[in-house]
Design a protein around this motif. Structure first.
Motif, short mmCIF file in Angstrom:
data_model
loop_
_atom_site.label_atom_id
_atom_site.label_comp_id
_atom_site.label_asym_id
_atom_site.label_seq_id
_atom_site.Cartn_x
_atom_site.Cartn_y
_atom_site.Cartn_z
N ASP A 1 21.20 -41.69 3.94
CA ASP A 1 20.94 -40.76 2.82
C ASP A 1 20.14 -39.55 3.28
OD1 ASP A 1 20.50 -43.33 0.26
OD2 ASP A 1 22.32 -42.42 1.12
N LEU A 2 19.12 -39.81 4.08
CA LEU A 2 18.29 -38.72 4.59
C LEU A 2 19.12 -37.81 5.51
CD1 LEU A 2 15.44 -37.51 4.76
CD2 LEU A 2 15.04 -38.96 6.76
N GLY A 3 19.96 -38.40 6.34
CA GLY A 3 20.80 -37.63 7.25
C GLY A 3 21.83 -36.80 6.51
N SER A 4 22.32 -37.29 5.38
CA SER A 4 23.31 -36.54 4.61
C SER A 4 22.69 -35.30 3.95
CB SER A 4 23.97 -37.43 3.56
OG SER A 4 23.03 -37.81 2.59
N LYS A 5 21.38 -35.29 3.83
CA LYS A 5 20.70 -34.13 3.24
C LYS A 5 20.45 -33.03 4.27
CE LYS A 5 18.49 -36.88 -0.31
NZ LYS A 5 17.26 -37.45 -0.82
N LEU A 6 20.46 -33.40 5.52
CA LEU A 6 20.25 -32.41 6.57
C LEU A 6 21.57 -31.70 6.85
CD1 LEU A 6 18.01 -34.52 8.97
CD2 LEU A 6 17.27 -32.75 7.37
N PRO A 7 21.56 -30.36 6.97
CA PRO A 7 22.80 -29.59 7.05
C PRO A 7 23.71 -29.96 8.20
CG PRO A 7 20.89 -28.12 6.93
CD PRO A 7 20.38 -29.51 6.97
N VAL A 8 23.22 -30.06 9.39
CA VAL A 8 24.07 -30.30 10.56
C VAL A 8 24.54 -31.75 10.61
CG1 VAL A 8 24.13 -30.27 13.08
CG2 VAL A 8 22.94 -28.46 11.84
N ILE A 9 23.65 -32.66 10.34
CA ILE A 9 23.96 -34.09 10.44
C ILE A 9 24.89 -34.52 9.31
CG2 ILE A 9 22.95 -36.39 10.44
CD1 ILE A 9 20.48 -35.20 11.72
N SER A 10 24.77 -33.89 8.16
CA SER A 10 25.58 -34.30 7.01
C SER A 10 27.07 -34.13 7.27
CB SER A 10 25.17 -33.53 5.76
OG SER A 10 25.46 -32.15 5.91
N GLN A 11 27.46 -33.13 8.08
CA GLN A 11 28.87 -32.93 8.40
C GLN A 11 29.43 -34.12 9.17
OE1 GLN A 11 28.99 -29.26 10.55
NE2 GLN A 11 28.67 -28.00 8.73
N TYR A 12 28.64 -34.69 10.05
CA TYR A 12 29.10 -35.83 10.84
C TYR A 12 29.11 -37.13 10.01
CZ TYR A 12 28.58 -32.77 14.85
OH TYR A 12 28.71 -31.75 15.73
N LEU A 13 28.17 -37.26 9.10
CA LEU A 13 28.08 -38.49 8.30
C LEU A 13 29.11 -38.52 7.17
CD1 LEU A 13 24.22 -38.99 7.96
CD2 LEU A 13 25.82 -40.27 9.39
N ASN A 14 29.29 -37.41 6.49
CA ASN A 14 30.16 -37.39 5.31
C ASN A 14 31.63 -37.35 5.67
OD1 ASN A 14 27.96 -37.48 3.66
ND2 ASN A 14 27.88 -35.28 3.33
#
Length: 196
Positions: free
Chosen positions: A50-63
Protein backbone atom coordinates in the motif's frame (compact mmCIF):
# COMPACT_ATOMS: atom_id res chain seq x y z
CA UNK A 1 54.78 -10.66 5.08
CA UNK A 2 53.72 -10.94 8.68
CA UNK A 3 52.52 -7.35 8.46
CA UNK A 4 50.45 -8.20 5.39
CA UNK A 5 48.86 -11.15 7.15
CA UNK A 6 48.23 -9.05 10.22
CA UNK A 7 46.65 -6.37 8.00
CA UNK A 8 44.35 -8.93 6.42
CA UNK A 9 43.45 -10.36 9.81
CA UNK A 10 42.66 -6.85 11.06
CA UNK A 11 40.49 -6.18 7.96
CA UNK A 12 38.69 -9.49 8.44
CA UNK A 13 38.20 -8.88 12.12
CA UNK A 14 36.80 -5.39 11.37
CA UNK A 15 34.41 -6.92 8.83
CA UNK A 16 33.39 -9.59 11.35
CA UNK A 17 32.96 -6.92 14.00
CA UNK A 18 30.84 -4.88 11.60
CA UNK A 19 28.70 -7.95 10.92
CA UNK A 20 28.29 -8.85 14.57
CA UNK A 21 27.76 -5.32 15.80
CA UNK A 22 25.54 -3.87 13.11
CA UNK A 23 24.15 -6.33 10.55
CA UNK A 24 23.20 -9.30 12.76
CA UNK A 25 21.32 -7.17 15.33
CA UNK A 26 19.50 -5.30 12.54
CA UNK A 27 18.42 -8.54 10.84
CA UNK A 28 17.40 -10.03 14.19
CA UNK A 29 15.46 -6.88 15.12
CA UNK A 30 13.73 -6.92 11.71
CA UNK A 31 12.75 -10.59 12.06
CA UNK A 32 11.52 -10.00 15.60
CA UNK A 33 9.51 -6.97 14.43
CA UNK A 34 7.89 -9.09 11.65
CA UNK A 35 6.91 -11.81 14.14
CA UNK A 36 5.50 -9.32 16.65
CA UNK A 37 3.53 -7.44 13.98
CA UNK A 38 2.18 -10.71 12.57
CA UNK A 39 1.04 -11.73 16.05
CA UNK A 40 -0.67 -8.36 16.41
CA UNK A 41 -2.55 -9.02 13.17
CA UNK A 42 -0.72 -6.51 11.01
CA UNK A 43 0.22 -7.72 7.54
CA UNK A 44 3.55 -5.99 6.97
CA UNK A 45 3.84 -6.99 3.33
CA UNK A 46 0.35 -5.68 2.51
CA UNK A 47 1.16 -2.42 4.31
CA UNK A 48 4.43 -2.12 2.35
CA UNK A 49 2.53 -2.71 -0.89
CA UNK A 50 0.00 0.00 0.00
CA UNK A 51 2.78 2.40 0.89
CA UNK A 52 4.65 1.55 -2.32
CA UNK A 53 1.55 2.14 -4.44
CA UNK A 54 1.42 5.70 -3.11
CA UNK A 55 4.94 6.47 -4.25
CA UNK A 56 4.99 7.68 -7.89
CA UNK A 57 7.78 5.57 -9.36
CA UNK A 58 7.17 2.38 -7.40
CA UNK A 59 3.41 2.45 -7.95
CA UNK A 60 3.87 1.84 -11.70
CA UNK A 61 5.68 -1.42 -10.99
CA UNK A 62 3.23 -2.58 -8.31
CA UNK A 63 -0.07 -1.70 -9.98
CA UNK A 64 0.65 -2.74 -13.55
CA UNK A 65 -2.58 -2.66 -15.59
CA UNK A 66 -5.36 -2.25 -13.04
CA UNK A 67 -8.15 -1.35 -15.46
CA UNK A 68 -8.82 -4.97 -16.48
CA UNK A 69 -8.38 -6.17 -12.91
CA UNK A 70 -10.83 -3.56 -11.66
CA UNK A 71 -13.41 -4.74 -14.20
CA UNK A 72 -12.88 -8.35 -13.17
CA UNK A 73 -13.16 -7.41 -9.54
CA UNK A 74 -16.34 -5.43 -10.29
CA UNK A 75 -17.82 -8.49 -12.04
CA UNK A 76 -16.88 -10.65 -9.06
CA UNK A 77 -18.49 -8.18 -6.66
CA UNK A 78 -21.70 -8.12 -8.72
CA UNK A 79 -21.86 -11.92 -8.92
CA UNK A 80 -21.14 -12.24 -5.21
CA UNK A 81 -23.88 -9.72 -4.38
CA UNK A 82 -26.32 -11.69 -6.54
CA UNK A 83 -25.28 -14.88 -4.79
CA UNK A 84 -25.79 -13.21 -1.40
CA UNK A 85 -29.30 -12.11 -2.42
CA UNK A 86 -30.12 -15.64 -3.57
CA UNK A 87 -28.83 -17.07 -0.30
CA UNK A 88 -30.86 -14.51 1.69
CA UNK A 89 -34.02 -15.40 -0.27
CA UNK A 90 -33.40 -19.09 0.34
CA UNK A 91 -32.78 -18.37 4.03
CA UNK A 92 -36.09 -16.50 4.28
CA UNK A 93 -37.85 -19.38 2.57
CA UNK A 94 -36.29 -21.90 4.97
CA UNK A 95 -37.21 -19.73 7.96
CA UNK A 96 -40.80 -19.59 6.70
CA UNK A 97 -40.85 -23.37 6.34
CA UNK A 98 -39.40 -23.73 9.82
CA UNK A 99 -42.09 -21.45 11.23
CA UNK A 100 -44.79 -23.50 9.47
CA UNK A 101 -43.31 -26.71 10.85
CA UNK A 102 -43.19 -25.23 14.34
CA UNK A 103 -46.87 -24.27 14.16
CA UNK A 104 -47.71 -27.73 12.80
CA UNK A 105 -45.81 -29.33 15.69
CA UNK A 106 -47.76 -27.19 18.17
CA UNK A 107 -51.03 -28.22 16.51
CA UNK A 108 -50.06 -31.91 16.66
CA UNK A 109 -49.07 -31.58 20.33
CA UNK A 110 -52.45 -30.02 21.08
CA UNK A 111 -54.25 -32.82 19.21
CA UNK A 112 -52.16 -35.41 21.08
CA UNK A 113 -53.11 -33.84 24.41
CA UNK A 114 -56.80 -33.84 23.46
CA UNK A 115 -56.61 -37.48 22.37
CA UNK A 116 -54.87 -38.44 25.62
CA UNK A 117 -57.64 -36.72 27.59
CA UNK A 118 -60.30 -38.52 25.54
CA UNK A 119 -58.50 -41.82 26.09
CA UNK A 120 -58.44 -41.20 29.83
CA UNK A 121 -62.17 -40.39 29.79
CA UNK A 122 -62.96 -43.52 27.75
CA UNK A 123 -60.83 -45.65 30.05
CA UNK A 124 -62.65 -44.27 33.06
CA UNK A 125 -66.03 -44.93 31.39
CA UNK A 126 -64.93 -48.44 30.42
CA UNK A 127 -63.78 -49.14 33.97
CA UNK A 128 -67.10 -47.85 35.28
CA UNK A 129 -68.99 -50.02 32.75
CA UNK A 130 -67.00 -53.10 33.76
CA UNK A 131 -67.75 -52.43 37.41
CA UNK A 132 -71.45 -51.93 36.62
CA UNK A 133 -71.50 -55.11 34.55
CA UNK A 134 -69.87 -57.06 37.38
CA UNK A 135 -72.55 -55.68 39.69
CA UNK A 136 -75.25 -56.90 37.28
CA UNK A 137 -73.64 -60.35 37.07
CA UNK A 138 -73.40 -60.47 40.89
CA UNK A 139 -77.07 -59.54 41.09
CA UNK A 140 -78.04 -62.40 38.75
CA UNK A 141 -75.89 -64.75 40.82
CA UNK A 142 -77.62 -63.73 44.04
CA UNK A 143 -81.21 -64.11 42.83
CA UNK A 144 -82.72 -67.54 42.27
CA UNK A 145 -82.70 -69.23 38.89
CA UNK A 146 -86.54 -69.14 38.74
CA UNK A 147 -86.51 -65.33 38.97
CA UNK A 148 -83.45 -64.81 36.72
CA UNK A 149 -84.59 -67.10 33.87
CA UNK A 150 -87.62 -65.03 32.73
CA UNK A 151 -85.60 -61.78 32.88
CA UNK A 152 -82.76 -63.18 30.77
CA UNK A 153 -85.17 -64.54 28.11
CA UNK A 154 -86.58 -61.03 27.70
CA UNK A 155 -83.13 -59.50 27.05
CA UNK A 156 -81.55 -59.19 23.61
CA UNK A 157 -79.57 -62.31 22.72
CA UNK A 158 -76.18 -60.48 22.83
CA UNK A 159 -76.86 -59.05 26.29
CA UNK A 160 -78.20 -62.35 27.62
CA UNK A 161 -75.19 -64.22 26.24
CA UNK A 162 -72.80 -61.70 27.77
CA UNK A 163 -74.39 -62.14 31.21
CA UNK A 164 -74.61 -65.93 30.95
CA UNK A 165 -70.93 -66.28 29.97
CA UNK A 166 -69.86 -64.42 33.11
CA UNK A 167 -72.13 -66.18 35.66
CA UNK A 168 -70.64 -68.97 37.80
CA UNK A 169 -71.32 -72.50 36.56
CA UNK A 170 -73.66 -73.55 39.41
CA UNK A 171 -75.77 -70.37 39.00
CA UNK A 172 -75.82 -70.85 35.20
CA UNK A 173 -77.10 -74.40 35.61
CA UNK A 174 -79.86 -73.20 37.96
CA UNK A 175 -80.93 -70.44 35.50
CA UNK A 176 -80.95 -72.79 32.45
CA UNK A 177 -82.92 -75.37 34.45
CA UNK A 178 -85.56 -72.75 35.18
CA UNK A 179 -85.99 -71.80 31.49
CA UNK A 180 -88.29 -73.42 28.97
CA UNK A 181 -86.63 -76.25 27.02
CA UNK A 182 -86.54 -74.13 23.81
CA UNK A 183 -84.89 -71.16 25.54
CA UNK A 184 -82.46 -73.38 27.43
CA UNK A 185 -81.47 -75.11 24.17
CA UNK A 186 -81.06 -71.75 22.39
CA UNK A 187 -78.82 -70.26 25.10
CA UNK A 188 -76.86 -73.51 25.49
CA UNK A 189 -76.13 -73.48 21.75
CA UNK A 190 -75.12 -69.82 21.94
CA UNK A 191 -72.83 -70.53 24.90
CA UNK A 192 -71.26 -73.45 23.04
CA UNK A 193 -70.63 -71.32 19.93
CA UNK A 194 -69.22 -68.51 22.12
CA UNK A 195 -66.68 -70.82 23.77
CA UNK A 196 -65.42 -72.13 20.40
Amino acid sequence: MVKQIEGEVVKKSRFKGFLFVLVVPLVSAGALALVVLSLLGINVFESAKDLGSKLPVISQYLNGDDSSTAKEEGQKVISLEAEIKNKEAKLEQLQSQLKNKDSEIERIKLEKKQLEEQTEELTAIQTENKRAFKDIVNTYETISGKKAAPIITELKDEEALKILTNIKAENLADILESMSPQDAAKYTEMLTNESN
